[in-house]
Design a protein around this motif. Sequence first.
Motif, PDB file in Angstrom:
ATOM      1  N   UNK A 185       0.827  -1.208   0.000  1.00 44.37           N
ATOM      2  CA  UNK A 185       0.000   0.000   0.000  1.00 44.37           C
ATOM      3  C   UNK A 185       0.856   1.251   0.000  1.00 44.37           C
ATOM      4  N   UNK A 186       1.893   1.260   0.828  1.00 44.77           N
ATOM      5  CA  UNK A 186       2.733   2.457   0.916  1.00 44.77           C
ATOM      6  C   UNK A 186       3.500   2.692  -0.375  1.00 44.77           C
ATOM      7  N   UNK A 187       3.846   1.626  -1.074  1.00 44.96           N
ATOM      8  CA  UNK A 187       4.632   1.766  -2.300  1.00 44.96           C
ATOM      9  C   UNK A 187       3.774   2.033  -3.529  1.00 44.96           C
ATOM     10  N   UNK A 188       2.448   2.049  -3.361  1.00 45.67           N
ATOM     11  CA  UNK A 188       1.547   2.241  -4.503  1.00 45.67           C
ATOM     12  C   UNK A 188       1.440   3.691  -4.935  1.00 45.67           C
ATOM     13  N   UNK A 189       2.070   4.616  -4.194  1.00 51.04           N
ATOM     14  CA  UNK A 189       2.046   6.032  -4.581  1.00 51.04           C
ATOM     15  C   UNK A 189       2.860   6.244  -5.851  1.00 51.04           C
ATOM     16  N   UNK A 190       2.652   7.402  -6.478  1.00 54.38           N
ATOM     17  CA  UNK A 190       3.253   7.641  -7.784  1.00 54.38           C
ATOM     18  C   UNK A 190       4.703   8.077  -7.778  1.00 54.38           C
ATOM     19  N   UNK A 191       5.221   8.523  -6.624  1.00 54.38           N
ATOM     20  CA  UNK A 191       6.613   8.979  -6.591  1.00 54.38           C
ATOM     21  C   UNK A 191       7.198   8.732  -5.204  1.00 54.38           C
ATOM     22  N   UNK A 192       8.459   9.058  -5.032  1.00 53.46           N
ATOM     23  CA  UNK A 192       9.149   8.800  -3.769  1.00 53.46           C
ATOM     24  C   UNK A 192       8.523   9.573  -2.614  1.00 53.46           C
ATOM     25  N   UNK A 193       8.148  10.825  -2.876  1.00 52.62           N
ATOM     26  CA  UNK A 193       7.539  11.641  -1.824  1.00 52.62           C
ATOM     27  C   UNK A 193       6.213  11.032  -1.374  1.00 52.62           C
TER      28      UNK A 193
ATOM     29  N   UNK B  77       5.269   9.653   2.305  1.00 49.02           N
ATOM     30  CA  UNK B  77       4.132  10.225   3.019  1.00 49.02           C
ATOM     31  C   UNK B  77       3.149   9.129   3.444  1.00 49.02           C
ATOM     32  N   UNK B  78       2.885   8.197   2.552  1.00 53.59           N
ATOM     33  CA  UNK B  78       1.967   7.100   2.893  1.00 53.59           C
ATOM     34  C   UNK B  78       2.494   6.283   4.071  1.00 53.59           C
ATOM     35  N   UNK B  79       3.767   5.935   4.012  1.00 52.45           N
ATOM     36  CA  UNK B  79       4.332   5.123   5.084  1.00 52.45           C
ATOM     37  C   UNK B  79       4.355   5.902   6.393  1.00 52.45           C
TER      38      UNK B  79
END
Length: 233
Positions: A35-43, A47-49
């Motif tokens: 879930x945390x890695x499903x974001x579109x970029x490193x930021x 932020x999710x994690x």
Amino acid sequence: MAQDVFAGVFRLAVSPDSTADAGVLGEISARCWNWSQAAGDDAGRAARLALLVSGLDQWGLAYTQAFRLNSIPALTTLIGGLRTRLDAAADARFQQYFAAINASEAAAIDFKIDLRRAIHLALWHAMAACETAEQVESIVQPLGSLMLGLNEQMPELGWRLLADALASIQISLLADAAGASPQAQEGTQQLFAALRHALPAERYQAILAHSGQAVLAWQQAQRGRDGQGGGAC
């Protein structure tokens, strides 16, 4: 996400099967990571994690206090495992976002409101399920302390989170008025009395006014739905 993950981790605290626990914890960890890695970029990933770990921290703190636990080992293992999967750059970004969430009251305020509502309501439901006055008091006291601590940690916006939590509790009572136990009603009265005694009068009245508006809006919405149902019949 934080609530669901914590619920799964907390169940492991009472499970005697360490082999099964390891498998379940591995599945939970993979879910959190994906879930945390499903974001579109490193930021976004950082932020999710940071939000997820912050939420898990708050759930863990609340439950260790409410149920007088020394620790929740599975939660410690989960969070530690998520951190060790980060490289140096990713960990630095994670720490930056995690610190920002705590540094500013307004940072991720919607997340904080939802998080605290869920935590306080979960503990209230645990209190409502108690069978004796002693059991009720054992949860009301730490729940009240958590709420007062929130008011101190967030002197500008904390009252909004408390008002939201109190409104949710009142709505829970009204939604099942016929089935509300005496313990739930007594514990709620104790909680409100403790907050009234401990908080400055102006702050407490502001909380009551805000929560009262939310409860009134819920009641009006309920009446509107009931009226629509009656018209259809």
